[in-house]
Motif scaffolding. Structure first.
Motif, PDB file in Angstrom:
ATOM      1  N   ALA A   8       0.739  -1.372   0.079  1.00 18.29           N
ATOM      2  CA  ALA A   8      -0.147   0.143  -0.040  1.00 18.29           C
ATOM      3  C   ALA A   8       0.743   1.314   0.214  1.00 18.29           C
ATOM      4  O   ALA A   8       0.618   2.329  -0.620  1.00 18.29           O
ATOM      5  CB  ALA A   8      -0.947  -0.102   1.310  1.00 18.29           C
ATOM      6  N   TYR A  50      -8.677   4.931  -3.777  1.00 20.04           N
ATOM      7  CA  TYR A  50      -7.444   4.992  -2.938  1.00 20.04           C
ATOM      8  C   TYR A  50      -7.414   3.974  -2.331  1.00 20.04           C
ATOM      9  O   TYR A  50      -8.380   3.063  -2.008  1.00 20.04           O
ATOM     10  CB  TYR A  50      -7.528   6.414  -2.331  1.00 20.04           C
ATOM     11  CG  TYR A  50      -9.039   6.546  -1.314  1.00 20.04           C
ATOM     12  CD1 TYR A  50      -8.779   6.353   0.252  1.00 20.04           C
ATOM     13  CD2 TYR A  50     -10.058   7.074  -1.738  1.00 20.04           C
ATOM     14  CE1 TYR A  50     -10.147   6.440   0.802  1.00 20.04           C
ATOM     15  CE2 TYR A  50     -10.961   7.464  -1.189  1.00 20.04           C
ATOM     16  CZ  TYR A  50     -11.112   6.845   0.228  1.00 20.04           C
ATOM     17  OH  TYR A  50     -12.251   7.166   0.869  1.00 20.04           O
ATOM     18  N   ILE A  51      -6.216   3.605  -1.591  1.00 21.72           N
ATOM     19  CA  ILE A  51      -6.022   2.434  -0.552  1.00 21.72           C
ATOM     20  C   ILE A  51      -6.205   2.921   0.927  1.00 21.72           C
ATOM     21  O   ILE A  51      -5.740   4.080   1.083  1.00 21.72           O
ATOM     22  CB  ILE A  51      -4.545   1.885  -0.772  1.00 21.72           C
ATOM     23  CG1 ILE A  51      -4.106   1.460  -2.168  1.00 21.72           C
ATOM     24  CG2 ILE A  51      -4.305   0.469  -0.040  1.00 21.72           C
ATOM     25  CD1 ILE A  51      -5.191   0.705  -2.894  1.00 21.72           C
ATOM     26  N   TYR A  52      -6.939   2.326   1.779  1.00 17.25           N
ATOM     27  CA  TYR A  52      -7.106   2.746   3.188  1.00 17.25           C
ATOM     28  C   TYR A  52      -6.742   1.668   4.007  1.00 17.25           C
ATOM     29  O   TYR A  52      -7.135   0.583   3.895  1.00 17.25           O
ATOM     30  CB  TYR A  52      -8.645   3.063   3.218  1.00 17.25           C
ATOM     31  CG  TYR A  52      -8.727   3.967   4.541  1.00 17.25           C
ATOM     32  CD1 TYR A  52      -8.388   5.054   4.940  1.00 17.25           C
ATOM     33  CD2 TYR A  52      -8.967   2.865   5.923  1.00 17.25           C
ATOM     34  CE1 TYR A  52      -8.440   5.547   6.214  1.00 17.25           C
ATOM     35  CE2 TYR A  52      -9.012   3.289   7.243  1.00 17.25           C
ATOM     36  CZ  TYR A  52      -8.742   4.557   7.250  1.00 17.25           C
ATOM     37  OH  TYR A  52      -8.856   5.088   8.676  1.00 17.25           O
ATOM     38  N   PRO A  53      -5.775   2.008   5.097  1.00 18.47           N
ATOM     39  CA  PRO A  53      -4.992   3.024   5.146  1.00 18.47           C
ATOM     40  C   PRO A  53      -3.998   3.019   4.007  1.00 18.47           C
ATOM     41  O   PRO A  53      -3.578   1.977   3.312  1.00 18.47           O
ATOM     42  CB  PRO A  53      -4.269   3.059   6.280  1.00 18.47           C
ATOM     43  CG  PRO A  53      -4.309   1.693   6.733  1.00 18.47           C
ATOM     44  CD  PRO A  53      -5.376   1.039   5.917  1.00 18.47           C
ATOM     45  N   PRO A  54      -3.278   4.071   3.583  1.00 15.82           N
ATOM     46  CA  PRO A  54      -3.344   5.383   4.088  1.00 15.82           C
ATOM     47  C   PRO A  54      -4.334   6.417   3.598  1.00 15.82           C
ATOM     48  O   PRO A  54      -4.356   7.437   4.375  1.00 15.82           O
ATOM     49  CB  PRO A  54      -1.924   5.958   3.943  1.00 15.82           C
ATOM     50  CG  PRO A  54      -1.600   5.376   2.434  1.00 15.82           C
ATOM     51  CD  PRO A  54      -2.298   3.895   2.517  1.00 15.82           C
ATOM     52  N   GLY A  55      -4.759   6.158   2.609  1.00 13.95           N
ATOM     53  CA  GLY A  55      -6.013   6.962   2.175  1.00 13.95           C
ATOM     54  C   GLY A  55      -5.591   8.060   1.019  1.00 13.95           C
ATOM     55  O   GLY A  55      -6.246   8.887   0.997  1.00 13.95           O
ATOM     56  N   PRO A  57      -5.084   8.883  -2.469  1.00 12.24           N
ATOM     57  CA  PRO A  57      -5.720   8.414  -3.958  1.00 12.24           C
ATOM     58  C   PRO A  57      -4.900   8.031  -4.937  1.00 12.24           C
ATOM     59  O   PRO A  57      -3.523   8.579  -5.163  1.00 12.24           O
ATOM     60  CB  PRO A  57      -6.381   9.677  -4.429  1.00 12.24           C
ATOM     61  CG  PRO A  57      -6.800  10.639  -3.345  1.00 12.24           C
ATOM     62  CD  PRO A  57      -5.360  10.351  -2.423  1.00 12.24           C
ATOM     63  N   GLU A  82      -7.684  -2.793   1.050  1.00 15.05           N
ATOM     64  CA  GLU A  82      -9.082  -2.340   1.057  1.00 15.05           C
ATOM     65  C   GLU A  82      -8.777  -1.236   0.140  1.00 15.05           C
ATOM     66  O   GLU A  82      -8.323  -0.454   0.162  1.00 15.05           O
ATOM     67  CB  GLU A  82      -9.410  -1.751   2.526  1.00 15.05           C
ATOM     68  CG  GLU A  82     -11.070  -1.076   2.406  1.00 15.05           C
ATOM     69  CD  GLU A  82     -11.469  -0.609   3.607  1.00 15.05           C
ATOM     70  OE1 GLU A  82     -12.679  -0.146   3.595  1.00 15.05           O
ATOM     71  OE2 GLU A  82     -10.743  -0.719   4.684  1.00 15.05           O
ATOM     72  N   ILE A  84     -10.923   1.607  -1.776  1.00 14.21           N
ATOM     73  CA  ILE A  84     -12.305   2.369  -1.715  1.00 14.21           C
ATOM     74  C   ILE A  84     -12.493   2.963  -2.994  1.00 14.21           C
ATOM     75  O   ILE A  84     -11.812   3.341  -3.820  1.00 14.21           O
ATOM     76  CB  ILE A  84     -11.885   3.705  -0.698  1.00 14.21           C
ATOM     77  CG1 ILE A  84     -11.298   3.220   0.611  1.00 14.21           C
ATOM     78  CG2 ILE A  84     -13.229   4.490  -0.502  1.00 14.21           C
ATOM     79  CD1 ILE A  84     -12.253   2.188   1.419  1.00 14.21           C
TER      80      ILE A  84
END
Length: 97
Positions: A8, A50-55, A57, A82, A84
């Protein structure tokens, strides 16, 4: 890669930054359609991906998907992260042509 380990947080050096077609506010206000991520090359993102975490985009609203971006998103999905705004059918919302 950044000091924090994990896919990530890794930077794909061969991926170019997406080109912006619309302002974020214009992209999010426009008509959209839902399509498979694999069919999104050349289309404009309606929602940030975007990938969560880190959030942070991978693609922002109003930016154009290309094959490198699609591959980067797909890799993170396959890695179990994850992602989003990519739904369970691996579809995304794009600006309607």
């Amino acid at each position: 890669a950044l000091p924090i380990s994990g896919i990530a947080f890794e930077i794909d050096e061969d991926i170019k930054l997406p080109k912006r077609m619309y302002l974020i506010s214009d992209a999010e206000a426009g008509a959209f359609e839902r399509i498979k991520l694999s069919d999104a090359a050349g289309r404009v993102a309606r929602d940030p991906i975007y990938i969560y975490p880190p959030g942070v985009p991978i693609v922002a609203s109003g930016e154009i998907f290309d094959e490198g971006i699609i591959d980067a998103i797909d890799l993170r999905i396959k890695s179990g992260l994850e992602v989003i705004n990519v739904d369970e059918d691996i579809c995304v919302r794009v600006i309607k042509n």
